[in-house]
Write a protein that holds these residues in place. Structure first.
Motif, PDB file in Angstrom:
ATOM      1  N   ILE A  11       8.106 -18.993  -0.377  1.00  0.00           N
ATOM      2  CA  ILE A  11       7.648 -17.678   0.071  1.00  0.00           C
ATOM      3  C   ILE A  11       6.253 -17.817   0.661  1.00  0.00           C
ATOM      4  O   ILE A  11       5.448 -18.645   0.244  1.00  0.00           O
ATOM      5  CB  ILE A  11       7.655 -16.635  -1.063  1.00  0.00           C
ATOM      6  N   ASP A  12       5.979 -17.014   1.670  1.00  0.00           N
ATOM      7  CA  ASP A  12       4.700 -17.039   2.369  1.00  0.00           C
ATOM      8  C   ASP A  12       3.719 -16.141   1.631  1.00  0.00           C
ATOM      9  O   ASP A  12       3.885 -14.918   1.607  1.00  0.00           O
ATOM     10  CB  ASP A  12       4.896 -16.571   3.813  1.00  0.00           C
ATOM     11  N   LEU A  13       2.707 -16.733   1.009  1.00  0.00           N
ATOM     12  CA  LEU A  13       1.757 -15.970   0.212  1.00  0.00           C
ATOM     13  C   LEU A  13       0.833 -15.116   1.066  1.00  0.00           C
ATOM     14  O   LEU A  13       0.072 -14.300   0.531  1.00  0.00           O
ATOM     15  CB  LEU A  13       0.912 -16.905  -0.648  1.00  0.00           C
ATOM     16  N   SER A  14       0.875 -15.291   2.386  1.00  0.00           N
ATOM     17  CA  SER A  14       0.004 -14.521   3.273  1.00  0.00           C
ATOM     18  C   SER A  14       0.677 -13.268   3.816  1.00  0.00           C
ATOM     19  O   SER A  14       0.064 -12.490   4.542  1.00  0.00           O
ATOM     20  CB  SER A  14      -0.459 -15.396   4.446  1.00  0.00           C
ATOM     21  N   VAL A  15       1.950 -13.066   3.465  1.00  0.00           N
ATOM     22  CA  VAL A  15       2.710 -11.915   3.972  1.00  0.00           C
ATOM     23  C   VAL A  15       2.961 -10.936   2.830  1.00  0.00           C
ATOM     24  O   VAL A  15       3.541 -11.301   1.809  1.00  0.00           O
ATOM     25  CB  VAL A  15       4.055 -12.368   4.587  1.00  0.00           C
ATOM     26  N   PRO A  16       2.532  -9.679   2.972  1.00  0.00           N
ATOM     27  CA  PRO A  16       2.754  -8.707   1.888  1.00  0.00           C
ATOM     28  C   PRO A  16       4.225  -8.362   1.712  1.00  0.00           C
ATOM     29  O   PRO A  16       5.028  -8.495   2.633  1.00  0.00           O
ATOM     30  CB  PRO A  16       1.943  -7.480   2.336  1.00  0.00           C
ATOM     31  N   SER A  17       4.559  -7.927   0.506  1.00  0.00           N
ATOM     32  CA  SER A  17       5.935  -7.581   0.153  1.00  0.00           C
ATOM     33  C   SER A  17       5.960  -6.177  -0.431  1.00  0.00           C
ATOM     34  O   SER A  17       5.101  -5.815  -1.247  1.00  0.00           O
ATOM     35  CB  SER A  17       6.467  -8.588  -0.871  1.00  0.00           C
ATOM     36  N   GLU A  37      -4.313  -5.663  -0.936  1.00  0.00           N
ATOM     37  CA  GLU A  37      -5.022  -5.128   0.219  1.00  0.00           C
ATOM     38  C   GLU A  37      -4.171  -4.082   0.941  1.00  0.00           C
ATOM     39  O   GLU A  37      -4.658  -3.020   1.318  1.00  0.00           O
ATOM     40  CB  GLU A  37      -5.400  -6.265   1.173  1.00  0.00           C
ATOM     41  N   ALA A  38      -2.887  -4.381   1.125  1.00  0.00           N
ATOM     42  CA  ALA A  38      -1.986  -3.411   1.753  1.00  0.00           C
ATOM     43  C   ALA A  38      -1.881  -2.156   0.891  1.00  0.00           C
ATOM     44  O   ALA A  38      -1.873  -1.028   1.399  1.00  0.00           O
ATOM     45  CB  ALA A  38      -0.614  -4.040   1.975  1.00  0.00           C
ATOM     46  N   GLY A  39      -1.803  -2.349  -0.433  1.00  0.00           N
ATOM     47  CA  GLY A  39      -1.733  -1.212  -1.344  1.00  0.00           C
ATOM     48  C   GLY A  39      -2.983  -0.356  -1.281  1.00  0.00           C
ATOM     49  O   GLY A  39      -2.904   0.875  -1.304  1.00  0.00           O
ATOM     50  N   ARG A  40      -4.143  -0.997  -1.189  1.00  0.00           N
ATOM     51  CA  ARG A  40      -5.395  -0.230  -1.095  1.00  0.00           C
ATOM     52  C   ARG A  40      -5.454   0.578   0.198  1.00  0.00           C
ATOM     53  O   ARG A  40      -5.919   1.725   0.194  1.00  0.00           O
ATOM     54  CB  ARG A  40      -6.594  -1.184  -1.204  1.00  0.00           C
ATOM     55  N   ARG A  41      -4.963  -0.003   1.296  1.00  0.00           N
ATOM     56  CA  ARG A  41      -4.942   0.734   2.561  1.00  0.00           C
ATOM     57  C   ARG A  41      -4.007   1.945   2.458  1.00  0.00           C
ATOM     58  O   ARG A  41      -4.304   3.020   2.970  1.00  0.00           O
ATOM     59  CB  ARG A  41      -4.509  -0.173   3.717  1.00  0.00           C
ATOM     60  N   ALA A  42      -2.871   1.747   1.791  1.00  0.00           N
ATOM     61  CA  ALA A  42      -1.931   2.854   1.620  1.00  0.00           C
ATOM     62  C   ALA A  42      -2.541   3.953   0.758  1.00  0.00           C
ATOM     63  O   ALA A  42      -2.372   5.155   1.043  1.00  0.00           O
ATOM     64  CB  ALA A  42      -0.632   2.342   1.004  1.00  0.00           C
ATOM     65  N   ILE A  43      -3.265   3.578  -0.277  1.00  0.00           N
ATOM     66  CA  ILE A  43      -3.901   4.563  -1.155  1.00  0.00           C
ATOM     67  C   ILE A  43      -5.021   5.295  -0.419  1.00  0.00           C
ATOM     68  O   ILE A  43      -5.262   6.487  -0.644  1.00  0.00           O
ATOM     69  CB  ILE A  43      -4.416   3.888  -2.439  1.00  0.00           C
ATOM     70  N   GLU A  44      -5.697   4.594   0.489  1.00  0.00           N
ATOM     71  CA  GLU A  44      -6.698   5.274   1.316  1.00  0.00           C
ATOM     72  C   GLU A  44      -6.040   6.340   2.187  1.00  0.00           C
ATOM     73  O   GLU A  44      -6.597   7.419   2.390  1.00  0.00           O
ATOM     74  CB  GLU A  44      -7.428   4.255   2.193  1.00  0.00           C
ATOM     75  N   ALA A  45      -4.842   6.031   2.684  1.00  0.00           N
ATOM     76  CA  ALA A  45      -4.118   7.006   3.513  1.00  0.00           C
ATOM     77  C   ALA A  45      -3.674   8.204   2.680  1.00  0.00           C
ATOM     78  O   ALA A  45      -3.730   9.348   3.141  1.00  0.00           O
ATOM     79  CB  ALA A  45      -2.910   6.338   4.167  1.00  0.00           C
ATOM     80  N   PHE A  46      -3.229   7.937   1.437  1.00  0.00           N
ATOM     81  CA  PHE A  46      -2.828   9.023   0.546  1.00  0.00           C
ATOM     82  C   PHE A  46      -3.155   8.612  -0.890  1.00  0.00           C
ATOM     83  O   PHE A  46      -2.406   7.857  -1.518  1.00  0.00           O
ATOM     84  CB  PHE A  46      -1.344   9.346   0.679  1.00  0.00           C
ATOM     85  N   PRO A  47      -4.288   9.088  -1.424  1.00  0.00           N
ATOM     86  CA  PRO A  47      -4.765   8.636  -2.739  1.00  0.00           C
ATOM     87  C   PRO A  47      -3.808   8.888  -3.899  1.00  0.00           C
ATOM     88  O   PRO A  47      -3.938   8.273  -4.955  1.00  0.00           O
ATOM     89  CB  PRO A  47      -6.074   9.429  -2.923  1.00  0.00           C
ATOM     90  N   GLY A  48      -2.849   9.794  -3.721  1.00  0.00           N
ATOM     91  CA  GLY A  48      -1.946  10.104  -4.824  1.00  0.00           C
ATOM     92  C   GLY A  48      -0.806   9.129  -5.013  1.00  0.00           C
ATOM     93  O   GLY A  48       0.037   9.326  -5.902  1.00  0.00           O
ATOM     94  N   LEU A  49      -0.754   8.048  -4.232  1.00  0.00           N
ATOM     95  CA  LEU A  49       0.393   7.129  -4.286  1.00  0.00           C
ATOM     96  C   LEU A  49       0.703   6.606  -5.688  1.00  0.00           C
ATOM     97  O   LEU A  49       1.868   6.611  -6.097  1.00  0.00           O
ATOM     98  CB  LEU A  49       0.178   5.964  -3.329  1.00  0.00           C
ATOM     99  N   PRO A  50      -0.263   6.099  -6.447  1.00  0.00           N
ATOM    100  CA  PRO A  50       0.091   5.602  -7.793  1.00  0.00           C
ATOM    101  C   PRO A  50       0.762   6.652  -8.658  1.00  0.00           C
ATOM    102  O   PRO A  50       1.691   6.347  -9.418  1.00  0.00           O
ATOM    103  CB  PRO A  50      -1.270   5.167  -8.365  1.00  0.00           C
ATOM    104  N   VAL A 210       0.688   2.176   7.758  1.00  0.00           N
ATOM    105  CA  VAL A 210       0.302   1.062   6.887  1.00  0.00           C
ATOM    106  C   VAL A 210       1.504   0.164   6.626  1.00  0.00           C
ATOM    107  O   VAL A 210       1.424  -1.067   6.757  1.00  0.00           O
ATOM    108  CB  VAL A 210      -0.280   1.586   5.555  1.00  0.00           C
ATOM    109  N   TYR A 211       2.630   0.760   6.287  1.00  0.00           N
ATOM    110  CA  TYR A 211       3.824  -0.041   5.989  1.00  0.00           C
ATOM    111  C   TYR A 211       4.392  -0.685   7.252  1.00  0.00           C
ATOM    112  O   TYR A 211       4.906  -1.804   7.204  1.00  0.00           O
ATOM    113  CB  TYR A 211       4.880   0.824   5.294  1.00  0.00           C
ATOM    114  N   ARG A 212       4.272  -0.004   8.377  1.00  0.00           N
ATOM    115  CA  ARG A 212       4.726  -0.594   9.632  1.00  0.00           C
ATOM    116  C   ARG A 212       3.918  -1.845   9.948  1.00  0.00           C
ATOM    117  O   ARG A 212       4.448  -2.864  10.413  1.00  0.00           O
ATOM    118  CB  ARG A 212       4.615   0.438  10.751  1.00  0.00           C
TER     119      ARG A 212
END
Length: 273
Positions: A11-17, A37-50, A210-212
């Motif tokens: 698995i490529d450790l540099s590619v988010p899943s 890092e991807a998760g933090r960007r998503a939470i910045e877009a919508f802080p309620g994600l967790p 973010v997910y795209r």
């Protein structure tokens, strides 16, 4: 980057899943910095994600207990992700010790970790397959070995269909799975949407972006689009609703942790007549 012992070779450790990002939201440890890092960007877009993810997991557990209460003790969980505490087989087997569970995921980390968690459990297994290929799932040895498709099965599609694009025809995939299930089977489903809760359309678009950008496009669908997944099923009360309002364990309260973000997205259960 040093490869953790739980990370499969290849698995490529540099590619988010997606499954590892989800693990990060839930406070798990099976994720890499690229996922965080991807998760933090998503939470910045919508802080309620967790909070949304916590509500999603809580709904799943209530729906599994509902299935067992209705005599359904076989579970097919597609897009199961990385096992965390209180996963489907733990909830189902706590409610009925002879419950059988087959997990399905195409993420190699999710599959490898599931195999480690399920080692020695003769009533649960993991299949490496993709929802886009229902035949591969239904033809898997693990499904044939653990599930009797002539008896009711609870099909879980929890937080997975919004990662299938319209061009993949997710409605056709769900219909193919439905046709393989016996009468009395249940569809347990959650789906992201901007039609519920406090999320604004522009926040939804930013989250989709973010997910795209991480190669796993997320699609917020409207209520009518989500309702189509239940074609051929009879909706169980209270119907298609925000996740916390589907048969809550207790009466709604003004609890401090009852974040409005938990009401983003739809949840529902349907029964095949």
């Amino acid at each position: 980057m040093e490869r953790p012992t739980w990370a499969p070779q290849g698995i490529d450790l540099s590619v988010p899943s997606v499954s590892r990002i989800y693990d990060y939201y839930l406070g798990g440890s099976h994720n890499f910095e690229v996922d965080r890092e991807a998760g933090r960007r998503a939470i910045e877009a919508f802080p309620g994600l967790p909070k949304i993810m916590q509500a999603n997991r809580a709904f799943m557990r209530r729906a599994v207990r509902y299935a067992v209460d209705r005599g359904v003790t076989q579970f097919l969980d597609i897009g199961s992700g990385i096992p965390t505490f209180g996963n489907v087989h733990e909830v189902a087997q706590a409610a009925h010790p002879r419950a059988r569970v087959v997990y399905v995921d195409h993420d190699p980390v999710a599959v490898a970790h599931s195999r480690a968690v399920l080692a020695g459990d003769e009533r649960a297994a993991i299949v490496s397959a993709d929802l886009r290929s229902p035949h591969d799932i239904l033809a898997a040895d693990e499904v044939a070995g653990l599930l009797d498709l002539d008896r009711p099965v609870a099909l879980l599609l929890v937080a997975v269909l919004h990662f299938m694009q319209d061009g993949d025809d997710p409605w056709k995939a769900v219909a193919q799975l439905r046709e393989a299930l016996a009468p009395g089977s249940l569809l347990i489903l959650t789906h992201a949407s901007t039609d519920t809760g406090p999320i604004k359309p522009e926040e939804g678009e930013e989250l989709e972006g973010v997910y795209r950008n991480v190669g796993s496009p997320l699609l917020m669908r409207s209520r009518p689009e989500v309702e189509r997944f239940f074609d051929g099923f009879e909706m169980v009360e209270p119907g298609l609703v925000p996740m916390p309002t589907w048969r809550p364990d207790a009466a709604p309260t003004a609890a401090v942790d009852d974040d409005p973000a938990m009401y983003v997205g739809f949840a529902g259960v349907g029964r095949k007549p």
